[in-house]
Enzyme design. Structure first.
Site, PDB file in Angstrom:
ATOM      1  N   LYS A  20      65.234  18.162  55.961  1.00 39.80           N
ATOM      2  CA  LYS A  20      65.583  19.449  54.981  1.00 39.80           C
ATOM      3  C   LYS A  20      66.233  20.608  55.998  1.00 39.80           C
ATOM      4  CE  LYS A  20      62.223  22.138  55.527  1.00 39.80           C
ATOM      5  NZ  LYS A  20      62.289  23.620  56.511  1.00 39.80           N
ATOM      6  N   ASP A 147      55.926  21.739  52.635  1.00 34.88           N
ATOM      7  CA  ASP A 147      57.341  21.064  52.426  1.00 34.88           C
ATOM      8  C   ASP A 147      57.252  19.573  52.168  1.00 34.88           C
ATOM      9  OD1 ASP A 147      58.377  23.334  53.414  1.00 34.88           O
ATOM     10  OD2 ASP A 147      58.499  22.681  55.591  1.00 34.88           O
TER      11      ASP A 147
HETATM   12  O1  C5P Z   1      51.901  23.584  54.934  1.00 32.96           O
HETATM   13  P1  C5P Z   1      52.273  23.388  56.295  1.00 32.96           P
HETATM   14  O2  C5P Z   1      51.329  22.696  57.229  1.00 32.96           O
HETATM   15  O3  C5P Z   1      53.633  22.825  56.594  1.00 32.96           O
HETATM   16  O4  C5P Z   1      52.205  25.023  57.063  1.00 32.96           O
HETATM   17  C1  C5P Z   1      52.087  25.155  58.258  1.00 32.96           C
HETATM   18  C2  C5P Z   1      51.926  26.477  58.702  1.00 32.96           C
HETATM   19  O5  C5P Z   1      52.731  27.406  58.648  1.00 32.96           O
HETATM   20  C3  C5P Z   1      50.472  27.091  57.839  1.00 32.96           C
HETATM   21  O6  C5P Z   1      49.227  26.977  58.235  1.00 32.96           O
HETATM   22  C4  C5P Z   1      50.931  28.495  57.574  1.00 32.96           C
HETATM   23  O7  C5P Z   1      50.428  29.232  58.969  1.00 32.96           O
HETATM   24  C5  C5P Z   1      52.335  28.590  58.046  1.00 32.96           C
HETATM   25  N1  C5P Z   1      53.063  28.899  56.531  1.00 32.96           N
HETATM   26  C6  C5P Z   1      53.111  30.210  56.032  1.00 32.96           C
HETATM   27  N2  C5P Z   1      53.580  30.283  54.676  1.00 32.96           N
HETATM   28  C7  C5P Z   1      54.166  29.126  54.126  1.00 32.96           C
HETATM   29  C8  C5P Z   1      54.403  27.907  54.843  1.00 32.96           C
HETATM   30  C9  C5P Z   1      53.619  27.563  56.033  1.00 32.96           C
HETATM   31  O8  C5P Z   1      52.221  31.001  56.502  1.00 32.96           O
HETATM   32  N3  C5P Z   1      54.833  29.385  53.056  1.00 32.96           N
END
Ligand code: C5P
Length: 309
Positions: A20, A147
């Site tokens: 994306k 995501d």
């Molecule tokens: O959810 P995902 O594992 O992809 O996110 C990785 C990291 O990115 C999270 O642990 C967080 O530190 C950061 N993040 C965030 N806010 C979001 C998405 C991700 O702070 N909306």
């Protein structure tokens, strides 16, 4: 008879899921859960992860494609976690051999790992015959990462919460992108930490902040879409990888309708007027030496799709 003798070991399910770009991303300040509340518009584009699932002993992961050596193959791999989560919810033991073919740049801000997880959910559901609905798979996806739900659904959607609460957007036509890719990759948590340091996030997040962007999508107007591209994380991404500024400048000087760092970066997405123009933009980006690799892609495209079973 062992369990393996009861199953057809030749059986294989192939699924692909798209990467994306974030057409727009606005972020509030970090919440108690460590996540930043977002309003973001995702578009699924035609760079794909392909995942094959066949019967195995436990969960195993193999990886091929560009930068495959940088992808972990242990239980921490998001596709492995997807298989384990699906089996747990179905009340079965997770037995699957997953092969990931990387087509989305690794750690590029294009959600390649999330696409693997989305594809693994759909592939394991088909292989095991667990029969989860798409809505149920989207819910499981939300437990795996911010995501992942979008990679299941694809097309174009506005994400709120951590980016996982999705409403589909109406889109007319196809948009043509040139992507400037850096092999070094960028860590999402590090970009958010830099964002906290630089800006601290918005005090108020307007749910309809992307009204111009959504209108541009609905009217199929690439000029208006280019003007509406926006990313609150862009300054933080540039602070960590200053070369991104050069890629953005080169794209805009070459007549891109707009250019933006995708998500936490470091991929830069530049919008062309049409397919030919996107190809020209990618050639200019390549010859300017501001990227390790360039690609063109179109969007929107469908989410996780079974290719064969
Ligand atoms: O959810 P995902 O594992 O992809 O996110 C990785 C990291 O990115 C999270 O642990 C967080 O530190 C950061 N993040 C965030 N806010 C979001 C998405 C991700 O702070 N909306």
């Amino acid at each position: 008879m062992t369990r393996l003798e009861l199953v057809d070991t030749e059986r294989v399910v192939h699924v692909r899921a798209p990467g994306k770009v974030n057409l727009s991303l606005r972020s509030g300040s970090v919440g108690q859960d460590g996540y930043h509340p977002l309003v973001t518009t995702f578009q699924a584009i035609s760079v794909y992860e392909e995942v094959s699932a066949r019967p195995g002993e436990g969960v195993s992961i193999t990886v091929s494609g560009e930068q495959a050596e940088r992808v972990p193959t242990g239980p921490e791999n998001l596709a492995a976690r997807a298989a384990v989560l699906l089996a747990e919810r179905a009340g079965i033991e997770p037995h699957v051999a997953l092969h990931l073919r990387k087509g989305v740049p690794v750690a590029g801000g294009m959600a390649g790992g999330s696409a693997d997880a989305a594809a693994a959910l759909v592939a394991c559901d088909a292989l095991w015959g667990t029969g989860f609905s798409r809505d149920e798979l989207v819910e499981l996806a939300g437990e795996l990462g911010a995501d992942v739900p979008f990679a299941v659904l694809g097309h174009t959607a506005v994400g709120q919460g951590r980016g996982h609460l999705l409403s589909p957007a109406l889109v007319h036509g196809t948009f043509h992108w040139a992507l400037a890719i850096r092999h070094a990759g960028q860590s999402t948590p590090e970009v958010y930490a830099k964002f906290d340091e630089l800006s601290g996030g918005r005090a108020h997040l307007e749910p309809d902040a992307d009204i111009d962007l959504l209108l541009a999508l609905r009217q199929g107007d690439p000029g208006a879409l280019g003007a509406a591209l926006h990313n609150d994380l862009q300054d933080a991404a540039i602070a960590l990888t200053p070369e991104l500024e050069g890629a953005l400048e080169v794209a805009l000087d070459a007549g891109a309708l707009g250019a933006v760092v995708s998500g936490s970066g470091p991929t830069v997405a530049a919008l062309g007027r049409n397919a030919q123009h996107a190809l020209e933009l990618s050639a200019v980006l390549a010859s300017a030496g501001v990227a390790d690799d360039v690609r063109t892609a179109t969007g929107p495209v469908a989410g996780a799709t079974i290719l064969s079973r």
